[in-house]
Design a protein around this motif. Sequence first.
Motif, short mmCIF file in Angstrom:
data_model
loop_
_atom_site.label_atom_id
_atom_site.label_comp_id
_atom_site.label_asym_id
_atom_site.label_seq_id
_atom_site.Cartn_x
_atom_site.Cartn_y
_atom_site.Cartn_z
N GLY A 155 0.82 -1.21 0.00
CA GLY A 155 0.00 0.00 0.00
C GLY A 155 0.85 1.25 0.00
N GLN A 156 0.36 2.27 0.69
CA GLN A 156 1.09 3.55 0.78
C GLN A 156 1.83 3.69 2.11
OE1 GLN A 156 1.21 5.61 -1.92
NE2 GLN A 156 0.06 3.93 -2.90
N GLU A 157 1.80 2.65 2.93
CA GLU A 157 2.42 2.74 4.25
C GLU A 157 3.94 2.62 4.16
OE1 GLU A 157 0.13 0.90 7.70
OE2 GLU A 157 -0.50 -0.35 6.01
N GLN A 158 4.62 3.34 5.05
CA GLN A 158 6.07 3.24 5.14
C GLN A 158 6.44 1.94 5.85
OE1 GLN A 158 8.81 5.49 4.01
NE2 GLN A 158 9.55 3.40 4.34
N HIS A 159 7.44 1.23 5.35
CA HIS A 159 7.94 0.02 5.98
C HIS A 159 9.39 0.21 6.39
CE1 HIS A 159 4.35 -1.52 4.03
NE2 HIS A 159 4.48 -2.66 4.67
N TYR A 160 9.82 -0.55 7.39
CA TYR A 160 11.18 -0.44 7.92
C TYR A 160 11.81 -1.83 8.00
CZ TYR A 160 9.50 4.16 9.36
OH TYR A 160 8.96 5.43 9.37
N GLU A 161 13.07 -1.90 7.61
CA GLU A 161 13.81 -3.15 7.72
C GLU A 161 14.86 -3.02 8.81
OE1 GLU A 161 15.36 -5.98 4.34
OE2 GLU A 161 17.00 -4.62 4.89
N SER A 162 14.80 -3.91 9.78
CA SER A 162 15.76 -3.90 10.90
C SER A 162 16.73 -5.06 10.78
CB SER A 162 15.02 -4.01 12.24
OG SER A 162 14.14 -2.91 12.43
N THR A 163 17.98 -4.80 11.13
CA THR A 163 18.99 -5.85 11.26
C THR A 163 19.13 -6.17 12.74
OG1 THR A 163 20.17 -5.09 9.29
CG2 THR A 163 21.39 -6.48 10.82
N ILE A 164 18.96 -7.44 13.08
CA ILE A 164 18.86 -7.84 14.49
C ILE A 164 19.89 -8.91 14.80
CG2 ILE A 164 17.37 -8.87 16.24
CD1 ILE A 164 14.99 -7.74 14.54
N ARG A 165 20.65 -8.69 15.85
CA ARG A 165 21.60 -9.70 16.33
C ARG A 165 20.97 -10.44 17.50
NH1 ARG A 165 25.70 -10.20 20.19
NH2 ARG A 165 25.31 -8.11 21.00
N LEU A 166 20.81 -11.73 17.34
CA LEU A 166 20.18 -12.55 18.37
C LEU A 166 21.23 -12.98 19.39
CD1 LEU A 166 17.27 -13.57 18.80
CD2 LEU A 166 17.96 -15.71 17.73
N VAL A 167 20.99 -12.68 20.66
CA VAL A 167 21.93 -13.07 21.71
C VAL A 167 21.50 -14.38 22.37
CG1 VAL A 167 23.02 -12.36 23.89
CG2 VAL A 167 22.54 -10.65 22.12
N THR A 168 20.21 -14.49 22.70
CA THR A 168 19.65 -15.74 23.20
C THR A 168 18.70 -16.30 22.13
OG1 THR A 168 17.86 -14.54 24.29
CG2 THR A 168 19.82 -15.03 25.61
N GLY A 169 18.45 -17.57 22.18
CA GLY A 169 17.56 -18.18 21.19
C GLY A 169 16.36 -18.82 21.86
N ARG A 170 15.25 -18.10 21.92
CA ARG A 170 14.03 -18.62 22.54
C ARG A 170 12.93 -18.80 21.49
NH1 ARG A 170 17.38 -19.57 26.61
NH2 ARG A 170 17.95 -17.72 27.80
#
Length: 300
Positions: A197-212
């Motif tokens: 659509g016309q909505e703004q989207h954001y892409e984040s880069t995430i470093r996982l420290v714990t894995g749950r």
Amino acid sequence: MLPSTISQGTDIRIYPFPRRFPSCSKLDASKIMHEDTTFLIVDKPPMLPTQPDASNYFENCPGCVAMNCGPFTNLAGDDVPRPLLCHRVDSCVSGCVVLSKDANGQAVFSRLQRDRKVKKVYKAVTKRPAPIGMHVHWMWGEQTARGTSGGPSCQLLSHEIPLNRKKAKSWIRCILEIVSCEPIEIDGDNEHGYDPGQEQHYESTIRLVTGRKHQVRAQLSSLGCPIVRDTLYEPIGGMTLDDLSGGGEKAMMIDMAVGQCRVPKTPIGLQAHAILFGGIKAKAGTPWWGDGTGTGSSSD
């Protein structure tokens, strides 16, 4: 399978219409990002489970790798009919999955995970910017216990630190670091039919420290920026277990929101982007939402 004798009175469950996973055909030799004498790393397409469904033993990550990418041999030169799964990635998530050619490699990877020597990076798409920095939240231990049933499939988190060590034993700490968050454009002609659509989207880069279980999905949702298309966590965006302590209207709103949570039936905006362990590293290809310019959608 080998012929076997079944005792009288044994219950047998038969699935005349097994659940099918068309994404299996997309996991072919071109998706192998790393192979050595012990490990395989593949770029899993979305909507393919890492573990077998109760009705379908073949259409999952190890099964598809065996059918579409083999044959494989291990360090001893023996044939590997079906590689072993080293960790799990949700069906609706794409990206890096590690498999082992023998039980020893599986044990080594498990030990590296326990010692936090496996580094994982995720890419996530949201409609709100995710706050940069390290985030520590708390997951109620009983929610993640194996064999637990009857509760909601989603994981509600607490942002408050347990008051003392005794209480902390009932909670599981979840840690991730949001390294960057940038505005992006999503190709409206992506193969999976997502309309930005016309909505703004954001892409984040995430470093996982714990894995749950569902950690990235649950933490981003609790921060008020749920992942796009994640129907299991979008309804509870911005809600935490801390809101239940006051009871009243907030508790009622959470109860209603949890009732709307559903397991996603389409790929969500999350990719297991990269993995590093024991000197081995691999990075997944372009995710289904594209390269962020609005033109580079993935072929998955």
